[in-house]
Scaffold this motif. Structure first.
Motif, PDB file in Angstrom:
ATOM      1  N   SER A   2      -4.385   3.363  -6.643  1.00 13.66           N
ATOM      2  CA  SER A   2      -2.892   3.471  -6.677  1.00 13.66           C
ATOM      3  C   SER A   2      -2.277   1.975  -6.260  1.00 13.66           C
ATOM      4  O   SER A   2      -2.828   1.419  -5.483  1.00 13.66           O
ATOM      5  N   LYS A   3      -1.105   1.836  -6.904  1.00  9.74           N
ATOM      6  CA  LYS A   3      -0.481   0.648  -6.528  1.00  9.74           C
ATOM      7  C   LYS A   3       0.147   0.620  -5.240  1.00  9.74           C
ATOM      8  O   LYS A   3       0.476   1.845  -4.600  1.00  9.74           O
ATOM      9  N   PRO A   4       0.369  -0.348  -4.503  1.00  9.77           N
ATOM     10  CA  PRO A   4       1.001  -0.437  -3.140  1.00  9.77           C
ATOM     11  C   PRO A   4       2.401   0.103  -3.311  1.00  9.77           C
ATOM     12  O   PRO A   4       3.153  -0.216  -4.274  1.00  9.77           O
ATOM     13  N   ASN A  50      -0.604   7.824   3.665  1.00  6.50           N
ATOM     14  CA  ASN A  50      -1.708   7.383   4.422  1.00  6.50           C
ATOM     15  C   ASN A  50      -2.805   8.270   4.190  1.00  6.50           C
ATOM     16  O   ASN A  50      -4.204   7.896   3.987  1.00  6.50           O
ATOM     17  N   ASP A  51      -2.565   9.636   4.419  1.00  4.91           N
ATOM     18  CA  ASP A  51      -3.661  10.707   3.912  1.00  4.91           C
ATOM     19  C   ASP A  51      -4.094  10.489   2.711  1.00  4.91           C
ATOM     20  O   ASP A  51      -5.482  11.022   2.494  1.00  4.91           O
ATOM     21  N   GLY A  52      -3.394  10.289   1.811  1.00  2.84           N
ATOM     22  CA  GLY A  52      -3.842   9.837   0.581  1.00  2.84           C
ATOM     23  C   GLY A  52      -4.481   8.687   0.325  1.00  2.84           C
ATOM     24  O   GLY A  52      -4.646   8.135  -0.891  1.00  2.84           O
ATOM     25  N   GLU A  53      -4.676   8.064   1.317  1.00  2.00           N
ATOM     26  CA  GLU A  53      -5.093   6.750   1.184  1.00  2.00           C
ATOM     27  C   GLU A  53      -4.280   5.540   0.186  1.00  2.00           C
ATOM     28  O   GLU A  53      -4.924   4.854  -0.368  1.00  2.00           O
TER      29      GLU A  53
END
Length: 130
Positions: A2-4, A50-53
């Motif tokens: 994913s994009k930041p 964060n949990d989804g990295e």
């Protein structure tokens, strides 16, 4: 991958919409742009991503918000996620709050409201190139 993400936190919808428009205009599809109307929602979003990295790389936060001031919010973020770049927007923060954000949250920059779009974009470009 994913994009930041660039996260904008402000209790005023008009400010959030303006920030998102300016960021999309400057950075296009390079980033995802997330909005939160208060620090509690923002902290939840940060945890979820964060949990989804998925990485939040930068936060633009207001200072004067109900429930929690921007300096407190940014200090909390910094304690758990020190690598997120933090920028505060304010028309009302006192010097002590701004100093605390610099000292305890590694604040990158504090911009005064109403902000200049070019100054905001340049600040973000500089922050992300560090």
């Amino acid at each position: 991958m994913s994009k930041p993400i660039i996260l904008c936190v402000d209790d005023e919808q008009v400010v959030l919409k303006s920030l998102k428009t300016q960021l999309k205009s400057a950075f296009g599809n390079a980033y995802l742009y997330e909005l939160a109307e208060n620090p509690a929602d923002a902290l939840e979003l940060i945890e979820e991503f964060n949990d989804g990295e998925i990485s939040i790389i930068l936060i633009v936060s207001d200072w004067l918000m109900p429930g929690m001031k921007g300096d407190e919010f940014l200090v909390r973020v910094h304690q758990k996620f020190p690598n997120i770049v933090k920028i505060m927007l304010t028309g009302q923060a006192d010097e002590k709050a701004v100093k605390r954000a610099f000292d305890e949250a590694n604040l990158h920059r504090c911009l005064q409201k109403p902000w200049s779009e070019s100054e905001l974009i340049e600040t973000i470009k500089t922050a992300l190139s560090l």
